[in-house]
Design a protein around this motif. Sequence first.
Motif, PDB file in Angstrom:
ATOM      1  N   TYR A  56       4.441  -1.072   3.582  1.00  0.00           N
ATOM      2  CA  TYR A  56       4.428   0.177   3.464  1.00  0.00           C
ATOM      3  C   TYR A  56       5.454   0.471   2.782  1.00  0.00           C
ATOM      4  CZ  TYR A  56       3.366   4.907   4.155  1.00  0.00           C
ATOM      5  OH  TYR A  56       2.939   6.476   3.819  1.00  0.00           O
ATOM      6  N   PRO A  57       5.829   0.899   1.743  1.00  0.00           N
ATOM      7  CA  PRO A  57       6.901   1.150   2.032  1.00  0.00           C
ATOM      8  C   PRO A  57       7.558   2.889   1.591  1.00  0.00           C
ATOM      9  CG  PRO A  57       6.136   1.440  -0.737  1.00  0.00           C
ATOM     10  CD  PRO A  57       4.944   1.152   0.123  1.00  0.00           C
TER      11      PRO A  57
ATOM     12  N   PRO B 126      13.616  -0.146   1.894  1.00  0.00           N
ATOM     13  CA  PRO B 126      13.443  -0.926   0.630  1.00  0.00           C
ATOM     14  C   PRO B 126      13.785  -2.851   1.161  1.00  0.00           C
ATOM     15  CG  PRO B 126      14.233   0.801  -0.821  1.00  0.00           C
ATOM     16  CD  PRO B 126      14.835   1.161   1.244  1.00  0.00           C
ATOM     17  N   ALA B 127      15.412  -2.527   1.281  1.00  0.00           N
ATOM     18  CA  ALA B 127      15.412  -3.935   2.093  1.00  0.00           C
ATOM     19  C   ALA B 127      14.538  -4.708   3.189  1.00  0.00           C
ATOM     20  CB  ALA B 127      16.971  -3.897   2.835  1.00  0.00           C
ATOM     21  N   GLN B 128      14.416  -3.490   3.921  1.00  0.00           N
ATOM     22  CA  GLN B 128      13.405  -3.127   5.297  1.00  0.00           C
ATOM     23  C   GLN B 128      12.105  -4.670   4.697  1.00  0.00           C
ATOM     24  OE1 GLN B 128      13.892  -1.152   7.434  1.00  0.00           O
ATOM     25  NE2 GLN B 128      13.208  -1.937   9.405  1.00  0.00           N
ATOM     26  N   CYS B 129      11.554  -3.938   3.773  1.00  0.00           N
ATOM     27  CA  CYS B 129      10.302  -3.837   3.260  1.00  0.00           C
ATOM     28  C   CYS B 129      10.629  -5.335   2.233  1.00  0.00           C
ATOM     29  CB  CYS B 129       9.762  -3.237   1.523  1.00  0.00           C
ATOM     30  SG  CYS B 129       9.534  -1.030   2.608  1.00  0.00           S
ATOM     31  N   ASN B 130      11.539  -5.714   1.319  1.00  0.00           N
ATOM     32  CA  ASN B 130      11.967  -6.974   0.289  1.00  0.00           C
ATOM     33  C   ASN B 130      11.522  -8.199   2.155  1.00  0.00           C
ATOM     34  OD1 ASN B 130      11.333  -6.039  -1.800  1.00  0.00           O
ATOM     35  ND2 ASN B 130      14.008  -5.837  -1.245  1.00  0.00           N
ATOM     36  N   ALA B 131      12.488  -7.795   2.647  1.00  0.00           N
ATOM     37  CA  ALA B 131      12.636  -8.424   4.013  1.00  0.00           C
ATOM     38  C   ALA B 131      11.202  -9.167   4.994  1.00  0.00           C
ATOM     39  CB  ALA B 131      13.502  -7.995   5.331  1.00  0.00           C
ATOM     40  N   ALA B 132      10.962  -7.830   4.660  1.00  0.00           N
ATOM     41  CA  ALA B 132       9.318  -8.138   5.434  1.00  0.00           C
ATOM     42  C   ALA B 132       8.251  -9.606   4.474  1.00  0.00           C
ATOM     43  CB  ALA B 132       8.158  -6.692   5.294  1.00  0.00           C
TER      44      ALA B 132
ATOM     45  N   THR C 190       1.215  -1.065   0.049  1.00  0.00           N
ATOM     46  CA  THR C 190      -0.035  -0.158  -0.027  1.00  0.00           C
ATOM     47  C   THR C 190       0.917   1.369   0.034  1.00  0.00           C
ATOM     48  OG1 THR C 190      -1.191  -1.426   1.605  1.00  0.00           O
ATOM     49  CG2 THR C 190      -1.980   1.333   1.467  1.00  0.00           C
ATOM     50  N   THR C 191       0.675   2.542  -0.870  1.00  0.00           N
ATOM     51  CA  THR C 191       1.297   3.148  -1.119  1.00  0.00           C
ATOM     52  C   THR C 191       0.847   4.208  -0.980  1.00  0.00           C
ATOM     53  OG1 THR C 191       1.023   3.901  -3.288  1.00  0.00           O
ATOM     54  CG2 THR C 191       2.874   2.014  -3.198  1.00  0.00           C
ATOM     55  N   ASP C 192       1.596   5.669  -0.590  1.00  0.00           N
ATOM     56  CA  ASP C 192       1.075   7.149  -1.244  1.00  0.00           C
ATOM     57  C   ASP C 192       0.945   7.688  -2.371  1.00  0.00           C
ATOM     58  OD1 ASP C 192       2.161   7.294   2.036  1.00  0.00           O
ATOM     59  OD2 ASP C 192       3.493   8.832   1.600  1.00  0.00           O
ATOM     60  N   SER C 193       0.927   6.225  -3.084  1.00  0.00           N
ATOM     61  CA  SER C 193       0.716   7.101  -4.756  1.00  0.00           C
ATOM     62  C   SER C 193      -0.824   5.814  -4.754  1.00  0.00           C
ATOM     63  CB  SER C 193       1.552   6.223  -5.772  1.00  0.00           C
ATOM     64  OG  SER C 193       1.891   4.986  -5.493  1.00  0.00           O
ATOM     65  N   ASP C 194      -0.715   5.244  -4.064  1.00  0.00           N
ATOM     66  CA  ASP C 194      -2.454   5.201  -4.148  1.00  0.00           C
ATOM     67  C   ASP C 194      -3.715   5.647  -3.571  1.00  0.00           C
ATOM     68  OD1 ASP C 194      -1.814   1.973  -4.393  1.00  0.00           O
ATOM     69  OD2 ASP C 194      -1.837   1.723  -2.391  1.00  0.00           O
TER      70      ASP C 194
ATOM     71  N   GLY D 268       2.068   1.242   7.869  1.00  0.00           N
ATOM     72  CA  GLY D 268       2.454  -0.211   8.469  1.00  0.00           C
ATOM     73  C   GLY D 268       2.493  -1.314   7.584  1.00  0.00           C
ATOM     74  N   PHE D 269       2.864  -2.259   7.598  1.00  0.00           N
ATOM     75  CA  PHE D 269       2.503  -3.533   6.697  1.00  0.00           C
ATOM     76  C   PHE D 269       0.823  -3.977   7.588  1.00  0.00           C
ATOM     77  CE2 PHE D 269       2.501  -8.014   7.384  1.00  0.00           C
ATOM     78  CZ  PHE D 269       2.732  -8.738   6.096  1.00  0.00           C
TER      79      PHE D 269
END
Length: 305
Positions: free
Chosen positions: A276-277, A284-290, A175-179, A203-204
């Motif tokens: 939530y990136p 970005p690394a945390q988002c991939n890890a999530a 889910t992004t701000d661009s949504d 957040g996630f």
Amino acid sequence: MTSPIPYSIGIPGQPWGAAEKSAWLSRQVRRRSYADDVLVRIERLRARFDVMQYGLLEYGAENFPLRAIRSRGWRDDLPGVLVTGGVHGYETSGVHGALQFVERHAGNYAGRVNLLVVPCVSPWAYERIHRWNPETVDPNRSFREGSPAQESAAMMRLVAPLRERFLVHVDLHETTDSDESEFRPALAARDGKPFEPDAVPDGFYVVGDMEDPQPGFQQAIVAAVAKVTHIAPADAKGEIIGSLVVAPGVINYAVRELGLCGGLTRARFRTTTEVYPDSPRATPAQCNAAQVAAVCAAIDFALAA
Ligand SMILES: [Zn+2]
């Protein structure tokens, strides 16, 4: 209250026709390469996994081979696990998280499950960093008979013979701000409806199926991801994106009725992740890890159930 500025294409209150759709398409710019970011990484996995092409997307002069990664030595007695990313092409950590899961973790599940991983369902939209395909269709509302989206139809053909064989399906999203700034306003304009702004959850969270919510499964995923990144709180109404929060970081949708990828299989354990990136607290690394943590937790929970 002032009404929001109308979207820059079309006439407010009137659904788009061919002219508006082509005006929208003419604005879309290729920003990154599916071949370089995704296909190259899939190629490197051929040493350890089977790679199959399940379709070819053709848009004008462009075409995109659709590729899936499968466990080597697929065994009919093992439960199936489906991981899908990039159903929304702009949701980058879904694509990179799926690849990272295969590269670093899939080996741990060898001999225990049959893995089928489709890292990038919508490559044209991956390259444009957009939600729709070039025909202004959202693939993640198009998982239905006679699908209007080639991307979804190809996935449905891939999964059809295996649909009953899956124990787990994890569909990776963001889910992004661009949504709020672009995609929801564009959707409202396309359909000739008023745009009603909403908040972007910080957040996630996960989306379960209202018809079969599997709360213990959803909560196990949230607990695993909470070690990697923060979980989205409920808003003042106790909701996330307009849906009731049933447990921390868990909402449910009418997944099949909406034509979501999450309803593609008959798997007992199904979830849609929403990373939530755009948070200043998430790299970005945390988002991939999530995304990876969610996939591993989903499989671990299902195998222990
Ligand atoms: Zn999405």
